[in-house]
Scaffold this motif. Structure first.
Motif, short mmCIF file in Angstrom:
data_model
loop_
_atom_site.label_atom_id
_atom_site.label_comp_id
_atom_site.label_asym_id
_atom_site.label_seq_id
_atom_site.Cartn_x
_atom_site.Cartn_y
_atom_site.Cartn_z
N ASP A 9 -11.52 0.78 24.34
CA ASP A 9 -12.30 1.82 23.67
C ASP A 9 -12.28 3.15 24.39
O ASP A 9 -12.18 4.20 23.75
CB ASP A 9 -13.77 1.38 23.52
N PHE A 10 -12.38 3.10 25.71
CA PHE A 10 -12.53 4.35 26.45
C PHE A 10 -11.22 4.92 26.94
O PHE A 10 -11.00 6.12 26.92
CB PHE A 10 -13.45 4.16 27.67
N LEU A 11 -10.34 4.05 27.42
CA LEU A 11 -9.15 4.55 28.10
C LEU A 11 -7.94 4.58 27.17
O LEU A 11 -7.15 5.51 27.19
CB LEU A 11 -8.83 3.70 29.33
N LEU A 12 -7.79 3.53 26.34
CA LEU A 12 -6.58 3.45 25.51
C LEU A 12 -6.83 4.02 24.13
O LEU A 12 -5.99 3.95 23.26
CB LEU A 12 -6.12 1.99 25.41
N ASP A 13 -8.04 4.53 23.92
CA ASP A 13 -8.35 5.15 22.65
C ASP A 13 -8.11 4.18 21.48
O ASP A 13 -7.54 4.53 20.46
CB ASP A 13 -7.48 6.41 22.48
N GLY A 14 -8.52 2.94 21.69
CA GLY A 14 -8.40 1.95 20.60
C GLY A 14 -6.99 1.48 20.37
O GLY A 14 -6.62 1.15 19.24
N ALA A 15 -6.14 1.46 21.41
CA ALA A 15 -4.74 1.08 21.22
C ALA A 15 -4.57 -0.40 20.91
O ALA A 15 -3.73 -0.79 20.11
CB ALA A 15 -3.94 1.45 22.46
N LEU A 16 -5.37 -1.25 21.54
CA LEU A 16 -5.22 -2.70 21.34
C LEU A 16 -5.74 -3.09 19.97
O LEU A 16 -5.13 -3.84 19.23
CB LEU A 16 -5.98 -3.48 22.41
N ILE A 17 -6.91 -2.58 19.69
CA ILE A 17 -7.55 -2.91 18.44
C ILE A 17 -8.45 -1.73 18.13
O ILE A 17 -8.93 -1.04 19.02
CB ILE A 17 -8.34 -4.23 18.57
N GLU A 18 -8.65 -1.46 16.88
CA GLU A 18 -9.45 -0.30 16.51
C GLU A 18 -10.84 -0.42 17.09
O GLU A 18 -11.41 -1.50 17.16
CB GLU A 18 -9.53 -0.23 14.98
N ARG A 19 -11.39 0.71 17.50
CA ARG A 19 -12.79 0.70 17.96
C ARG A 19 -13.67 0.13 16.87
O ARG A 19 -13.39 0.30 15.68
CB ARG A 19 -13.25 2.13 18.23
N ASN A 20 -14.72 -0.51 17.28
CA ASN A 20 -15.68 -1.07 16.34
C ASN A 20 -15.16 -2.26 15.55
O ASN A 20 -15.79 -2.72 14.63
CB ASN A 20 -16.18 -0.02 15.35
N THR A 21 -13.95 -2.71 15.91
CA THR A 21 -13.48 -3.93 15.28
C THR A 21 -13.48 -5.01 16.36
O THR A 21 -12.98 -4.78 17.45
CB THR A 21 -12.04 -3.76 14.76
N SER A 22 -14.05 -6.14 16.03
CA SER A 22 -14.18 -7.17 17.05
C SER A 22 -12.84 -7.81 17.34
O SER A 22 -11.95 -7.86 16.50
CB SER A 22 -15.17 -8.22 16.59
N PHE A 23 -12.69 -8.31 18.58
CA PHE A 23 -11.49 -9.06 18.95
C PHE A 23 -11.44 -10.39 18.22
O PHE A 23 -10.40 -10.99 18.05
CB PHE A 23 -11.49 -9.38 20.44
N PHE A 24 -12.61 -10.89 17.87
CA PHE A 24 -12.66 -12.26 17.35
C PHE A 24 -12.84 -12.24 15.84
O PHE A 24 -13.67 -11.50 15.32
CB PHE A 24 -13.83 -13.02 17.97
N PRO A 25 -12.06 -13.03 15.12
CA PRO A 25 -12.25 -13.12 13.67
C PRO A 25 -13.50 -13.93 13.35
O PRO A 25 -13.84 -14.86 14.06
CB PRO A 25 -10.99 -13.85 13.19
N THR A 26 -14.18 -13.55 12.28
CA THR A 26 -15.40 -14.28 11.93
C THR A 26 -15.11 -15.48 11.05
O THR A 26 -15.87 -16.44 11.05
CB THR A 26 -16.37 -13.37 11.17
#
Ligand SMILES: Nc1ncnc2c1ncn2[C@@H]1O[C@H](COP(=O)(O)OP(=O)(O)OP(=O)(O)O)[C@@H](O)[C@H]1O
Ligand SMILES: Nc1ncnc2c1ncn2[C@@H]1O[C@H](COP(=O)(O)OP(=O)(O)OP(=O)(O)O)[C@@H](O)[C@H]1O
Ligand SMILES: [Mg+2]
Ligand SMILES: [Mg+2]
Lengths: 250, 238, 326, 221, 250
Positions: free
Chosen positions: C44-61
């Motif tokens: 969120d802070f350093l990669l500017d959401g590169a791995l996954i969009e901000r506010n989107t959880s890593f885990f599927p519900t």
């Protein structure tokens, strides 16, 4: 004639109302070993503490090497470098190893760098037979070993005079021997010592003079043979005989 | 006993809940709970077979849990009817329509005229109110405002205080409340944003008989002169 | 007041929580917690959401939702004996419901941690001289230190936050400073909170340290002076190194308190963990799930702090000194 | 400014009512905390087995959970009582018990083991020895910790507003949030002053009690 | 022949791995005063603590008046009423006056009412010469006075046997005399005592038997004259000579 190393001149000391020392005077030459004896509360510890100004006196004066140490403007830290003290209950720095205890003063007071301080520290630990325990913390040492670290710590500052306040009374009977041995060695090396102690063995064999203090006054002062065999004052004889009954070995 | 409203016989006592600190709808004056909501609900209940046992005060956010937990039977707290709330509780018919006012400093050089003018400006609203939802849905979600530019306050008073201190440039609050502040403080309403939002009394889900009774009472009050009197009393002089 | 025993009194939460930390499961959970946090923050802070969009959880519900409904069905079919399965189903339901809220809460945790660490560290810097003044100071310094302590302990932290934020020009000054409020450097409200926590925590910390200093035997300073150290040097090289070690347990309590009291910063709009939870809850009305979730995150922080302090205590431990005794 | 202070003074009676609630809630919670916390502390020191473990676990959970969560769960979740005052007392009391147990645990542990041993050596049973010898000494030593705990409970009573209990801080906030006045700062300062007076007076009284019961010639009290 | 008052029969005791007592056996008759000596760590304190079950033994048995006291179902509180203990570091109840210390057991254990307990308490304080200090708290007493309160506290329970664990080693040399005097008086009154102590004066003049314990075993056991003048085991002579060097009064 050369100055005495230590001179107490009519020293008075009171705590509030209570008069603890009432005109104490004596002299010690370099190399002397004087042993102070006397009943509990007679002012023995207070007298020692006055010498290195852990307490201030109310009257008279104390001279070290001819200089008055009880002047208000004497630098007490300077004075204490010249007067080492060994405590009854050791008071080792609990957070430092034996070596750390011995070197702290060298580094922070004398400003010697760490390596040189350690080298000197090891020497002094060797002097008291504790080289092996250099890295042990106080809690890991026996009483006799603690007291010997306390002696090494005082020696490290290379003092002109060493004060001992009942250095063996907090020790188990068996451990007393260790410390008395070290003190005998120091006496033999010619170190000037003022010792509060009731170890008669040490007093007899190592003391230059015995000072008998009672109720803040010096009742008797003289070489051990005279004082033990032929006490002048009635009070001295009485005190000695009371000491003997409880320690009547062969 | 505050709970268990909506009984069968006609004289069941009910307890109302509110969150003072939302003038002129509900606030404390000299220790007394007063305000438009207070007077209105009392008038409405008078028209029904229920009797109002008393009022309980909560933090605004505790009101819905207190309602579902049966600590209270009805919420009268300037609560906007919206879908999220409707999932948990039921609402009576609307009793007041309010728009959001955008309040700015009187002597400031910032005078926005539409929501898009707020982009990039630090702004504030009260936690859990329609003002906050408006900021969320109209500004933050479309990406017109960075989340870090939005400050959420426990109370309007603090938001307005911070507006005066210059930490934020605008506050989004209900219009009648904004008018109160504009009269008292060095702030002005820059423009109003039409949300068409409606306040309703909150009731427990499934408490249909009680809801119906309140709706009937409400329309009686609206038809008479009482509603107009209350509007004049609480909003009139501003 | 403030005798050695209050140091032992201080051995509280941390020592007890340490009981929990013996278990490998706890270590594992704490490890997972921190991995998640660090990855989240980096993203969120350093990669500017590169791995996954901000506010989107890593885990599927979805998997949790389906597990919950399957188990829920199973529980229903088992009838009255199905309640343990029902609990498990409820747990999965809770997980499914919580997952979407994790990303914003992680951001809140960042602020909470930063606030706590800065508050405790800066507070410590003030607390040490304050406690030394209380124990060794003369009449005047002693009274000043006492006045400070009583003032900050005797009034609510909330009021301190209020006065600093709304009634002083602090915010005006801080918001003009460069980089404040950009990137992961929080805005002025946060820094005002740091100041408030520093001042407040210093008062509490100084009490813990004071009682620890009192428990260093007097002979230690006497001995230090007898080798020629000045009073200040004696305190610095002999009394403080021991006293601070004695103070660790009580001081750890203060750390735990601060983690939890940092939530008060939400009052002045700081977006820490509690504020995030509260604002999401007031939007979604999922109070129960969110507060339980926040409670778990706070507990994870408290246990992490306990582990950290346990480690610190071990690292600085000296045989025979302080807490290793009974 | 002038009128703001006048407003505060005019509403002083309301603030005093709020102070009454705060004082009552603090007293009830501290008392409950003591009644549960003291035995809990004793169990942690002298107990064994499942009871001890249960007490320790309950303590960790209560101390690790924010008070807000405890109070919300008790009121809205478990609905232990419909009275906000009772619920707030239980929540504050339980949490205080968890902290007080640690204060007393520390105090009990700080009483030299030799004391218990000497009591056993005269033939007292374990419980009796603890009661007649260890507890009287431990209670005297727990005063400083108890003062801290009191200060914390006093100020934490303000959390009770989430379940609708209007104590001092809430009454104060209601005053300025009523839109009648802008006296927020003045109100906060007044409320702080009241808290300060309460803390100061109580802690000095405890000091006095401590001095009064201190053991002559004993450790620094 | 009548039973001995105390009998240790092949007592074993270990702490974890460490064997502290390895088959200790001896007997004491009513009226005997036995003094236990031995190096630090040899198990002296442990032995005393086994007798009143402050610790449990791992093997063998201990009989008091012919009854086995080390059975699991012996009532320890009952036993401890019959066996008084005086601790090295006094362990006075810090929150009670001297009188309170002496009467607590009478009131809480024997259930005697306050007035009667105080009457007895005063008697016992008188017995140790402390009537004047009845209302002083422990922190207000000197070491010797504290130890005498400890003795009075044990005496108050009217025990069959008194255990002393180094009752003088925490005292100043002069105070030792006081306590030793009280113990001599008790011996003269015919009170049975088992004393761990290195006070040679007391051992010589008051002991029926000396028990020399080393490394958990009784190395030598006999009347003081025999043990001091003519020790059988080499280890005993060595230990005694070490004790003497440090206490070599006349
Ligand atoms: N800091 C102090 N304040 C007040 N009185 C003190 C202080 N230190 C010592 N005294 C008093 O001064 C007197 C002499 O004490 P001091 O410690 O010098 O005696 P001592 O000969 O060393 O005795 P002991 O053999 O018991 O160590 C005692 O009556 C003691 O109570
Ligand atoms: N509670 C204990 N747990 C483990 N080991 C112990 C315990 N108590 C004593 N010991 C060990 O048992 C041995 C005997 O101890 P004890 O205290 O009986 O010796 P002692 O003869 O009384 O020595 P001293 O003359 O130093 O008092 C020692 O090695 C000691 O370390
Ligand atoms: Mg002395
Ligand atoms: Mg022993």
């Amino acid at each position: 004639m050369s100055d005495p190393l230590l001179e107490l001149d009519d020293v008075y000391k009171s705590y509030g109302e209570e008069q603890v020392l009432s005109g104490v005077s004596f002299e010690m030459d370099a190399g002397d070993v004087d042993v102070v004896i006397g009943p509990s509360g007679s002012g023995k510890s207070t007298m020692l503490r006055c010498v290195n100004r852990l307490t201030e006196i109310n009257g008279g004066a104390i001279y070290l090497n001819g200089e008055c140490v009880t002047d208000a403007d004497t630098d007490v830290n300077e004075l204490r470098k010249q007067v080492g003290m060994v405590f009854q209950d050791f008071n080792l720095f609990a957070h430092l190893t034996a070596l750390g205890n011995v070197t702290l003063g060298l580094r922070k007071v004398r400003g010697i760098d760490k390596a040189a301080a350690q080298e000197q520290g090891y020497e002094h630990l060797e002097q008291v037979g504790l080289l092996d325990q250099a890295d042990s913390y106080p809690a890991e040492l026996s009483g006799g070993q603690k007291q010997r670290v306390g002696i090494a710590r005082a020696l490290a500052m290379d003092p002109k005079l060493l004060l001992f306040d009942e250095p063996t009374s907090a020790l188990d009977p068996e451990l007393v021997g260790e410390v008395v041995e070290v003190m005998r060695d120091l006496a033999a090396e010619g170190i000037t010592m003022l010792v509060v102690s009731h170890e008669m063995g040490f007093a007899r064999s190592a003391a230059s003079d015995i000072i008998f203090l009672d109720d803040g006054e010096i009742v008797e002062h003289g070489p051990p043979e005279q004082l033990f065999e032929n006490p002048q004052a009635a009070r001295t004889g009485e005190f000695l005989s009371r000491l003997e009954t409880t320690h009547e070995g062969e | 006993f505050g709970g268990g409203g909506g009984g069968d016989d006609g004289t069941t006592e009910i307890t109302a809940g509110t969150a003072p600190g939302f003038p002129p709808f509900e606030m404390k004056e000299d220790g007394e709970l007063v305000g438009f909501d207070i007077d209105l609900l009392e008038a409405v209940v008078d028209e029904t077979d229920y009797t109002l046992a008393g009022w309980e005060e909560f933090e605004f956010k505790s009101l819905i849990p207190a309602l579902t937990n049966e600590n209270i039977d009805v919420v009268a707290a300037g609560m906007t009817i919206n879908d999220e709330r409707d999932e948990t509780i039921d609402f009576t018919d609307p009793y007041y329509s309010s728009n959001q006012a955008i309040v700015v400093r009187e002597d400031g050089d910032f005078s926005p005229s539409s929501l898009s003018d707020l982009s990039g400006r630090p702004i504030g609203a009260q936690k859990g109110t329609t003002g906050e939802s408006t900021v969320q849905s109209e500004l933050i979600e479309p990406g017109n405002l960075d989340e870090s530019n939005y400050n959420s306050y426990g109370n309007y008073v603090l938001a307005v205080e911070d507006l005066q201190n210059g930490n934020i440039d605008a506050v989004v609050i209900d219009e009648p409340v904004a008018q109160t502040f504009a009269a008292q403080r060095p702030v002005v309403i820059a423009f109003t944003y039409e949300t068409g939002e409606n306040f309703g009394f909150g009731v427990r889900e499934g408490d249909d008989e009680f809801t119906q009774a309140l709706n009937d009472g409400l329309s009686t009050v609206r038809d008479g002169s009482t509603y107009q009197d209350l509007t004049n009393k609480w909003f009139g002089q501003q | 007041m403030g005798t050695p025993e209050s140091t032992t009194t201080g051995r509280t939460i941390r020592a007890r929580a340490a009981g929990l930390t013996d278990q490998p499961l706890t270590l594992l959970t704490v490890g997972a917690f921190w991995t998640w946090l660090v990855v989240r923050w980096t993203n969120d802070f350093l990669l500017d959401g590169a791995l996954i969009e901000r506010n989107t959880s890593f885990f599927p519900t979805a998997p949790f939702e389906s597990a919950a409904s399957t188990l829920g069905g199973l529980a229903a079919s088992l009838g009255p004996v199905g309640f343990p399965v029902g609990w498990v189903a409820g747990f999965f339901e809770f997980l499914a419901a919580s997952i979407p809220y994790l990303p914003p809460l992680a951001t809140g945790v960042w602020a909470t941690i930063l606030l706590t660490l800065l508050g405790i560290a800066l507070g410590f810097v003030i607390a040490v001289p304050l406690s030394v003044a209380r124990v060794y100071g003369g009449g005047a310094t002693r009274s000043v230190a006492l006045g400070y302590t009583e003032l900050f302990r005797g009034t609510p932290l909330l009021a301190q936050l209020f006065v600093l934020y709304f009634a002083t020009p602090l915010t005006t000054i801080i918001r003009e400073l460069p980089t404040v409020g950009t990137g992961f450097i929080p805005a002025q409200a946060f820094w005002v909170a740091v100041i408030a926590f520093t001042l407040n925590s210093a008062a509490y910390q100084s009490e813990y340290i004071r009682s620890a200093l009192n428990s260093v035997p007097e002979g230690q300073l006497t001995a230090a002076r007898s080798i020629g150290l000045s009073k200040v040097d004696g305190i610095r090289h002999v009394v403080l190194p021991q006293g601070l070690r004695y103070a660790i347990p009580g001081w750890s309590n203060e750390l735990v308190y601060l983690i939890k009291y940092s939530s008060l910063a939400s009052f002045i709009t700081v977006r820490e963990l509690f504020q995030r939870t509260d604002s999401i809850a007031s939007e979604t009305y999922r109070y129960t799930e969110l507060f339980v979730l926040a409670g778990l995150l706070y507990l994870a922080l408290v246990i992490s702090a306990s582990l950290l302090m346990e480690y610190v205590e071990d690292r600085v431990a000296i045989p025979g000194l302080g807490t290793t005794g009974r | 400014m002038q009128s703001d202070w006048a407003f505060v003074v005019g509403n002083l009676d309301l603030l005093l009512v709020g102070t009454g609630v705060t004082v009552a809630l603090t007293a009830a919670s501290i008392l409950l905390g003591f009644l549960l916390g003291f035995p809990a502390g004793a169990v942690e020191v002298y107990g064994r087995g499942p009871l001890k473990r249960a007490v320790e676990t309950a303590g960790v959970v209560l101390r690790g959970t924010p008070l807000l969560v405890i109070i919300i769960l008790l009121f809205f979740g478990l609905s232990v009582s419909s009275s906000a005052f009772v619920t707030a007392t239980i929540a504050l009391g339980l949490r205080s018990a968890a902290y007080q147990s640690q204060i007393f645990r520390g105090a009990l542990q700080s009483v030299d083991e030799g004391q218990l041993e000497a009591a056993r050596a005269v033939g007292m049973g374990r419980l009796q020895a603890i009661r007649s010898v260890v507890v009287p000494q431990a209670l005297r030593r727990s005063v400083p910790g108890f003062q801290n705990e009191f200060t914390i409970v006093l100020k934490d009573t303000s959390i009770a507003i989430v379940i609708g209990l209007g104590e001092l801080l809430t009454v104060g906030q209601n005053l300025y949030q009523g839109g009648q006045s802008t006296a927020a700062l003045e109100i906060f300062l007044t409320v702080s002053l009241i808290y300060f007076v309460l803390t100061f007076v109580t802690n000095r009284s405890l000091d006095y009690v401590d001095d009064h019961f201190s053991i002559p010639g004993g450790e620094r009290a």
